[in-house]
Scaffold this motif. Structure first.
Motif, PDB file in Angstrom:
ATOM      1  N   ILE A   1     -33.198  -0.063 -28.014  1.00  0.00           N
ATOM      2  CA  ILE A   1     -32.967  -0.596 -26.493  1.00  0.00           C
ATOM      3  C   ILE A   1     -34.083  -1.171 -26.109  1.00  0.00           C
ATOM      4  O   ILE A   1     -34.077  -2.297 -25.478  1.00  0.00           O
ATOM      5  CB  ILE A   1     -32.234   0.391 -25.761  1.00  0.00           C
ATOM      6  CG1 ILE A   1     -30.966   0.914 -26.250  1.00  0.00           C
ATOM      7  CG2 ILE A   1     -32.042  -0.030 -24.224  1.00  0.00           C
ATOM      8  CD1 ILE A   1     -30.334   2.153 -25.272  1.00  0.00           C
ATOM      9  N   LYS A   2     -35.334  -0.489 -26.449  1.00  0.00           N
ATOM     10  CA  LYS A   2     -36.576  -1.039 -25.847  1.00  0.00           C
ATOM     11  C   LYS A   2     -36.932  -2.457 -26.394  1.00  0.00           C
ATOM     12  O   LYS A   2     -37.201  -3.518 -25.897  1.00  0.00           O
ATOM     13  CB  LYS A   2     -37.706  -0.111 -26.375  1.00  0.00           C
ATOM     14  CG  LYS A   2     -38.994  -0.743 -26.082  1.00  0.00           C
ATOM     15  CD  LYS A   2     -40.232   0.240 -26.615  1.00  0.00           C
ATOM     16  CE  LYS A   2     -41.535  -0.451 -26.439  1.00  0.00           C
ATOM     17  NZ  LYS A   2     -42.470   0.352 -27.136  1.00  0.00           N
ATOM     18  N   ASP A   3     -36.608  -2.665 -27.688  1.00  0.00           N
ATOM     19  CA  ASP A   3     -36.638  -3.853 -28.252  1.00  0.00           C
ATOM     20  C   ASP A   3     -35.821  -4.986 -27.634  1.00  0.00           C
ATOM     21  O   ASP A   3     -36.095  -6.358 -28.168  1.00  0.00           O
ATOM     22  CB  ASP A   3     -36.636  -3.902 -29.863  1.00  0.00           C
ATOM     23  CG  ASP A   3     -37.842  -2.843 -30.453  1.00  0.00           C
ATOM     24  OD1 ASP A   3     -38.931  -2.824 -29.541  1.00  0.00           O
ATOM     25  OD2 ASP A   3     -37.811  -2.256 -31.323  1.00  0.00           O
ATOM     26  N   THR A   4     -34.461  -4.841 -27.511  1.00  0.00           N
ATOM     27  CA  THR A   4     -33.412  -5.690 -27.221  1.00  0.00           C
ATOM     28  C   THR A   4     -33.045  -5.796 -25.909  1.00  0.00           C
ATOM     29  O   THR A   4     -32.282  -6.848 -25.669  1.00  0.00           O
ATOM     30  CB  THR A   4     -32.264  -5.475 -28.191  1.00  0.00           C
ATOM     31  OG1 THR A   4     -31.859  -3.860 -27.863  1.00  0.00           O
ATOM     32  CG2 THR A   4     -32.612  -5.268 -29.837  1.00  0.00           C
ATOM     33  N   VAL A   5     -33.427  -5.157 -24.851  1.00  0.00           N
ATOM     34  CA  VAL A   5     -32.777  -5.154 -23.564  1.00  0.00           C
ATOM     35  C   VAL A   5     -32.926  -6.091 -22.859  1.00  0.00           C
ATOM     36  O   VAL A   5     -32.078  -6.646 -22.102  1.00  0.00           O
ATOM     37  CB  VAL A   5     -33.260  -3.666 -22.869  1.00  0.00           C
ATOM     38  CG1 VAL A   5     -34.360  -3.776 -22.452  1.00  0.00           C
ATOM     39  CG2 VAL A   5     -32.205  -3.620 -21.520  1.00  0.00           C
ATOM     40  N   LEU A   6     -34.344  -6.703 -22.994  1.00  0.00           N
ATOM     41  CA  LEU A   6     -34.442  -7.909 -22.102  1.00  0.00           C
ATOM     42  C   LEU A   6     -33.886  -9.300 -22.522  1.00  0.00           C
ATOM     43  O   LEU A   6     -33.480  -9.970 -21.792  1.00  0.00           O
ATOM     44  CB  LEU A   6     -35.970  -8.096 -21.974  1.00  0.00           C
ATOM     45  CG  LEU A   6     -36.884  -7.056 -21.399  1.00  0.00           C
ATOM     46  CD1 LEU A   6     -38.396  -7.254 -21.393  1.00  0.00           C
ATOM     47  CD2 LEU A   6     -36.382  -6.856 -19.947  1.00  0.00           C
ATOM     48  N   SER A   7     -33.707  -9.324 -23.814  1.00  0.00           N
ATOM     49  CA  SER A   7     -32.990 -10.339 -24.466  1.00  0.00           C
ATOM     50  C   SER A   7     -31.378 -10.358 -24.217  1.00  0.00           C
ATOM     51  O   SER A   7     -30.779 -11.358 -24.025  1.00  0.00           O
ATOM     52  CB  SER A   7     -33.239 -10.594 -25.932  1.00  0.00           C
ATOM     53  OG  SER A   7     -32.974  -9.411 -26.545  1.00  0.00           O
ATOM     54  N   ALA A   8     -30.877  -9.237 -24.191  1.00  0.00           N
ATOM     55  CA  ALA A   8     -29.523  -8.751 -23.964  1.00  0.00           C
ATOM     56  C   ALA A   8     -29.000  -9.117 -22.615  1.00  0.00           C
ATOM     57  O   ALA A   8     -28.010  -9.478 -22.095  1.00  0.00           O
ATOM     58  CB  ALA A   8     -28.962  -7.498 -24.317  1.00  0.00           C
ATOM     59  N   LEU A   9     -29.776  -8.922 -21.473  1.00  0.00           N
ATOM     60  CA  LEU A   9     -29.701  -9.201 -20.116  1.00  0.00           C
ATOM     61  C   LEU A   9     -30.636 -10.301 -19.829  1.00  0.00           C
ATOM     62  O   LEU A   9     -31.454 -10.662 -20.117  1.00  0.00           O
ATOM     63  CB  LEU A   9     -30.038  -8.045 -19.396  1.00  0.00           C
ATOM     64  CG  LEU A   9     -29.181  -6.636 -19.398  1.00  0.00           C
ATOM     65  CD1 LEU A   9     -29.183  -6.239 -20.390  1.00  0.00           C
ATOM     66  CD2 LEU A   9     -29.807  -5.677 -18.455  1.00  0.00           C
ATOM     67  N   ASN A  10     -29.840 -11.051 -18.573  1.00  0.00           N
ATOM     68  CA  ASN A  10     -30.573 -12.336 -18.140  1.00  0.00           C
ATOM     69  C   ASN A  10     -31.061 -11.766 -16.899  1.00  0.00           C
ATOM     70  O   ASN A  10     -31.319 -12.866 -16.046  1.00  0.00           O
ATOM     71  CB  ASN A  10     -29.548 -13.458 -17.873  1.00  0.00           C
ATOM     72  CG  ASN A  10     -28.440 -13.139 -17.105  1.00  0.00           C
ATOM     73  OD1 ASN A  10     -28.204 -11.827 -16.798  1.00  0.00           O
ATOM     74  ND2 ASN A  10     -27.357 -13.828 -16.958  1.00  0.00           N
TER      75      ASN A  10
END
Length: 817
Positions: A162-171
């Motif tokens: 989640i740490k690695d992907t959360v910012l790219s998954a949310l706008n």
């Protein structure tokens, strides 16, 4: 009993997946078995979400399996549906797992139209539940130890993912519980606990003391890293400060280091290094003493303390009476090694052991989009080949009509209807005659008006919603923190502009058809009359010379027969071209699997060349043959005309026959345009040639309706949150009551302690903030407390007056690196 940290689950609002997904399936896939299968899969997906998120979950592996299955299904379905704010819009609402947000007022609840957001929150719950299941394991047996280590490593891996992907998954900015800082810290904590479990298992298995010491020292290192993650980040949730997380991490760091020193002292004794043994035991005793005095309400170290003290007493006695070995300083001791036997589990779907993709037969959206573009390219190729042949045929008919062929050869008698004209007349009557075309032309304005109304209604929905969004954005300013409707609707408006352009071109196409019809209307009407009326309307001419049996007539008839054969071959060739089929989905799926992407232009171009290359050569050969024959026909006709004696009546008759032949050709072309090409008249590209514009506009209208409804739902939710937020704001500034008006109150006993959700011990009184670590190379030793004295005028935060004489937690100078 060992104390372990577990994480609470997030809560989600109910979402109806059936309606929007079924609507997409119905609009995308033709009615039949495939569509029914996908709609049943949508219902199963909705049930799976309810089972995973719509009820409390037990701390059991079966509950975790349900969460992982749902996560795997989300990963599998993501590339197969166009989930986005301006296409398939599904809004997911989740609450912050730590309830109150951050120390700086982070969001408690967040609603986003993002499947990536749903995946992130589901994976967070899987990690949280894994931490809870691990904390429930019986660590007195081997199976419990193995299970706990497995689930802590899974939780660490999930939080790290989640740490690695959360910012790219949310706008937009996430809630505090799934922010990179928070989940990164949780990942460190879970990994430290997994290492501690491995240490416990090694102790239970009575492994060598050298190995156990390294395992314990590594666990201490992990706990120290986790503590620093909490200590130096001010934007973590309050959960870390008020739910015993920091004191437990500090205590565990000391305990694991004490265990490392204890087992290393046993190793020193075996090597007859009695002074080192005593030094390590003294250091271990100091560490557990610190834990007992500062963190006794969180963890118990009585057994460990007794064990260390007994060993220390025996070691000192033996050294004083027997060995007399010098006891070195702690800083002079050799560093204990480390052995990391745990690692965060890699998050690579499928994570569930029982996962089966509900939409296994559905191709990914990348393939669907490539298939759509391929279909467009294929239609353009077919249209180009067929159009080329039809244009050539029309050119041939026009040339022959201008030469009055074949009627001139059939009209050698000069007083009867030529056979070709009679056949053309019968053909027009069979197709409905003049009334058929007039009805189709009358329908054109109605079709055009209907399409304009659908388009206008669709764009008006977007306009109204965008106006409302702009008004609310002006009213609430930065608080109205959602994607502006103007930005979101750009693709839809571009699509609407394209349809508007198509409709404008349709008006021009209508006029072309009407003009052509008006030009040939009288001759078409004449061809619709009876044979006797048609014969009477054609001027008669008595030939003065008989050309029956002449060589030029035979040559012309042979040439016309060859042209007729070419036309028939084109009809057959057109059917063959339209009948070509090839399943490009397999090619695209293979490319996606091998390369992770699809080069649609290259793959489609290569396949279309392979499919239609031979047909293109046949079309070009047909054109060349027709060009040669028409040249020969024109030469032969000149010779025929020079042999045929002409007069005024003959010229009039030939002119009428030419107009009748031309009227027939125009009738066929107009009829085809109106019957088969009613769709084409409104289109500007070959893709829409095979689609009814009304149906396409209705789909566009549904798309606009869906996104406007989703935006309205999101708007209402955001308005509700803003209203609640405004209602909680103070209506007037706070002020201080004068001292002479206040009533003295009894000293407070401290703030109300936070509920204990993750530990077995009862809730103690609230404690002030945890210690700070500062670097020091060799050891961890508590600093002395300040002298006891009266309460300060500015006591530390959260410290009750009775405790103001000194900090309740030690301030450490460092720990081994």
């Amino acid at each position: 009993m060992a104390t372990f940290i577990s994480v609470p689950l997030k809560k989600s609002s109910e979402v109806d997946l059936v309606k929007p997904l079924s609507k997409f399936v119905t609009a995308t896939y033709p009615a039949g078995e495939e569509q029914g299968e996908y709609n049943r899969a949508v219902e199963e997906l909705n049930k799976l979400r309810k089972n995973a998120l719509g009820r409390p979950l037990d701390k059991h592996e079966s509950s975790l399996e349900i969460l992982l299955r749902y996560y795997d299904q989300l990963c599998a379905v993501e590339p197969k549906f166009p989930f986005s704010e301006n296409q398939l819009c599904l809004t997911f609402t989740w609450k912050d797992a730590f309830d109150k947000g951050s120390l700086f007022g982070g969001s408690v609840k967040l609603a986003l139209a993002s499947l990536g957001y749903e995946k992130t929150c589901v994976l967070f719950n899987a990690a949280a539940l894994a931490s809870q299941i691990a904390s429930e394991q019986n660590l007195d047996n081997d199976e419990g130890l193995k299970a706990a280590a497995k689930y802590y490593q899974l939780a660490s891996g999930a939080f790290g993912h989640i740490k690695d992907t959360v910012l790219s998954a949310l706008n937009r900015e996430p809630t505090m519980d799934i922010s990179p800082e928070t989940v990164g810290t949780l990942s460190h904590i879970m990994l430290a606990q997994a290492q501690e479990v491995i240490f416990l298992k090694a102790t239970s298995d009575k492994m060598k003391d050298a190995v156990i010491a390294k395992l314990a020292n590594q666990a201490a290192d992990f706990y120290g890293d986790a503590f620093k993650q909490c200590q130096y980040k001010d934007n973590l949730p309050k959960y870390f400060y008020f739910q015993e997380v920091l004191p437990v991490l500090a205590a565990k760091h000391c305990i694991m280091q004490a265990n490392a020193e204890l087992h290393q002292s046993i190793l020193a004794k075996q090597k007859k290094r009695f002074g080192e043994e005593i030094a390590r035991l003294q250091h271990a005793a100091e560490l557990v003493k610190t834990v007992a005095s500062r963190y006794d309400e969180y963890v118990s170290v009585k057994d460990l303390s007794d064990k260390i003290n007994r060993a220390l007493t025996a070691a000192k006695k033996d050294n004083d009476f027997i060995y007399h070995d010098r006891v070195p300083e702690v800083k002079d001791l050799e560093h204990i090694g480390k052995a990391a036997l745990v690692r965060a589990t890699a998050i690579t779907p499928p994570l569930s052991q029982k996962f089966t993709d509900l939409f296994e037969k559905m191709v990914p959206m990348a393939v669907q989009q490539s298939m759509s573009i391929y279909s467009q390219r294929k239609a353009e190729t077919i249209n180009r080949l067929v159009g080329t042949m039809r244009e050539a045929t029309n050119l041939c008919n026009g040339v022959l009509a201008s030469l009055n062929l074949p009627a001139a050869l059939e009209d050698l008698s000069g007083d009867s209807i030529p056979q070709s004209i009679a056949e053309k007349a019968r053909s027009i009557v069979q197709q409905g005659g003049l009334q058929s075309i007039e009805q189709l032309i009358r329908d054109l304005p109605e079709l055009l008006t209907r399409n304009r109304e659908i388009l206008d209604e669709s764009l008006k929905m977007l306009d109204d919603e965008e106006t409302t969004d702009n008004e609310l954005r002006t009213k609430f300013n930065q608080r109205w923190n959602r994607t502006p409707s103007g930005d979101l609707y750009k693709p839809l408006r571009a699509e609407g502009a394209n349809f508007r352009n198509i409709l404008d071109k349709a008006v021009q196409a209508d006029q072309v058809v009407k003009d052509r019809y008006n030009t040939h209307c009288d001759m078409i009407a004449l061809l619709c009359k009876s044979e006797s009326e048609l014969n009477a309307a054609i001027p008669s001419a008595n030939p003065t010379k008989t050309l029956q049996g002449s060589e030029v007539v035979n040559v012309l008839r042979s040439q016309l027969a060859q042209l007729d054969e070419i036309k028939k071959e084109r009809e057959t060739l057109e059917g063959e071209i339209k009948a070509v089929t090839f399943d490009m989905s397999i090619t695209f799926l293979t490319a996606l699997a091998q390369d992770g992407a699809i080069n649609e232009e290259q793959l489609s171009g290569s396949q279309l060349d392979q499919l239609y290359g031979a047909y293109n050569q046949r079309v070009q050969a047909s054109l060349r043959t027709q060009e040669e024959l028409l040249g020969q026909v024109q030469t032969s006709h000149q010779e025929f005309s020079s042999l045929k004696q002409s007069n005024t009546e003959a010229n009039q008759r030939e002119e009428v026959l030419k107009k009748l032949a031309s009227a027939h050709d125009s009738y066929v072309e107009i009829s085809n345009n109106l019957r088969e090409g009613t769709k084409e008249l409104y289109c500007s590209n070959a893709y829409l040639f095979y689609n009814d514009l009304t149906e396409i506009l209705l789909k566009f209208q549904n798309k606009c309706s869906d996104i406007v409804f989703a935006r309205k739902t999101e708007r209402d939710e955001l308005l509700k949150e803003l209203q609640q937020s405004i209602a909680r704001e103070p209506s007037a500034p706070s002020f201080n009551v004068p001292a002479y008006q206040s009533t003295p109150a009894a000293p407070a006993g401290g703030p109300t302690p936070a509920p204990r959700t993750v530990f077995a011990k009862p809730q103690p009184p609230a404690r002030p903030p945890p210690p700070s670590f500062t670097p020091q190379a060799a050891s961890m030793t508590p600093t002395s407390a300040p002298p006891t004295g009266p309460p300060s005028s500015n006591p530390p935060p959260m410290a009750p007056p009775s405790q103001a004489q000194g900090p309740p937690y030690p301030s450490y100078q460092g720990y081994p690196g």
